[in-house]
Design an enzyme around this catalytic site. Sequence first.
Site, short mmCIF file in Angstrom:
data_model
loop_
_atom_site.label_atom_id
_atom_site.label_comp_id
_atom_site.label_asym_id
_atom_site.label_seq_id
_atom_site.Cartn_x
_atom_site.Cartn_y
_atom_site.Cartn_z
N LYS A 1 0.84 -1.21 0.00
CA LYS A 1 0.00 0.00 0.00
C LYS A 1 0.87 1.26 0.00
O LYS A 1 1.70 1.44 0.89
CB LYS A 1 -0.91 0.02 1.23
CG LYS A 1 -1.86 1.23 1.25
CD LYS A 1 -2.57 1.38 2.58
CE LYS A 1 -1.85 2.29 3.53
NZ LYS A 1 -1.84 3.71 3.12
N LEU B 1 -4.04 -0.13 7.92
CA LEU B 1 -2.77 0.58 7.88
C LEU B 1 -3.12 2.03 7.59
O LEU B 1 -3.86 2.31 6.65
CB LEU B 1 -1.87 0.00 6.78
CG LEU B 1 -0.39 0.35 6.80
CD1 LEU B 1 0.27 -0.08 8.11
CD2 LEU B 1 0.33 -0.30 5.63
N ASP B 2 -2.62 2.95 8.42
CA ASP B 2 -3.01 4.35 8.32
C ASP B 2 -2.89 4.91 6.91
O ASP B 2 -2.05 4.49 6.13
CB ASP B 2 -2.13 5.22 9.23
CG ASP B 2 -2.42 4.98 10.70
OD1 ASP B 2 -3.42 4.33 11.00
OD2 ASP B 2 -1.64 5.46 11.53
N TYR B 3 -3.71 5.92 6.63
CA TYR B 3 -3.68 6.66 5.36
C TYR B 3 -2.27 7.16 5.06
O TYR B 3 -1.80 7.11 3.92
CB TYR B 3 -4.66 7.83 5.47
CG TYR B 3 -4.75 8.73 4.26
CD1 TYR B 3 -5.51 8.36 3.15
CD2 TYR B 3 -4.12 9.97 4.23
CE1 TYR B 3 -5.63 9.19 2.04
CE2 TYR B 3 -4.22 10.81 3.13
CZ TYR B 3 -4.98 10.41 2.04
OH TYR B 3 -5.08 11.24 0.94
N SER C 1 0.52 5.91 6.23
CA SER C 1 1.51 4.84 6.33
C SER C 1 1.51 4.03 5.04
O SER C 1 0.60 4.12 4.23
CB SER C 1 1.20 3.94 7.53
OG SER C 1 1.19 4.68 8.73
#
Length: 252
Positions: A71, A105-107, A109
């Site tokens: 990602k 998973l954070d935006y 990250s």
Amino acid sequence: MSAERLQKIIAAAGVASRRKAEELITSGRVQINGTTVTALGTKADPEKDHIRVNGKLLHGAQRHVYLLLNKPVGYVTTVSDPEKRPTVMNLIRGVGSRIYPVGRLDYASEGLVLMTNDGTLAHKLMKAASHVAKTYVVKVSGKPTEDSIAKLRGGLSIATDDGRRVRTSPAKIRIVKEGPNPWYEITLIEGRNRQIRRMFEEVGHHVEKIKRVKYGPLALDVPPGKFRALTLKEVDRLRTAAGQKLAENRAS
């Protein structure tokens, strides 16, 4: 194929969870070869019997898909986003099955995200009790003291989204690049929302970058925005990490 419990067949076909399938059966909404069945112990052969749920013919077990995605920053790890931001689903093409991200998973990250339609495995992986290790490389603003790193290793109290405070589990931390804004490798066995950022904030440091490089036995090995299918060996190792019995999964 040998006969299996009806609720298991319905769940494997992706129609409903096993619990919901049981409700469908007991409420008289399932037929086998034209006969309505309501007993939960009923068995059928999905390759030979005609099974209908709410009048619709069942088309066999859903093929399980397991993908490793890298990602990039700027994508949310959800199927859809009310703010209309890009999601990880925009990066998946040509799979032929509806899949979902496991965990978040954070935006801001980047890195390894597991995508699958295996609901049983996903649930086990996301349970805190599974203790599946996740490893990140993290760039920190300013250099934490050894005392601060010791606190992070031992576990410390952080805020949660709902305003409570919780204590983090012990973490493995080692420095991978020295400097005024150093890089650390951090391995966690839990995954609270924005946990790494909040851990470092608790000791007075802002996290500039986060990249997940390992998830259990999986290691990130594809470029940003790309994905690949897991090998059978990787799927078996992932199931083992989640505490599942391999024989049970191969039989399902």
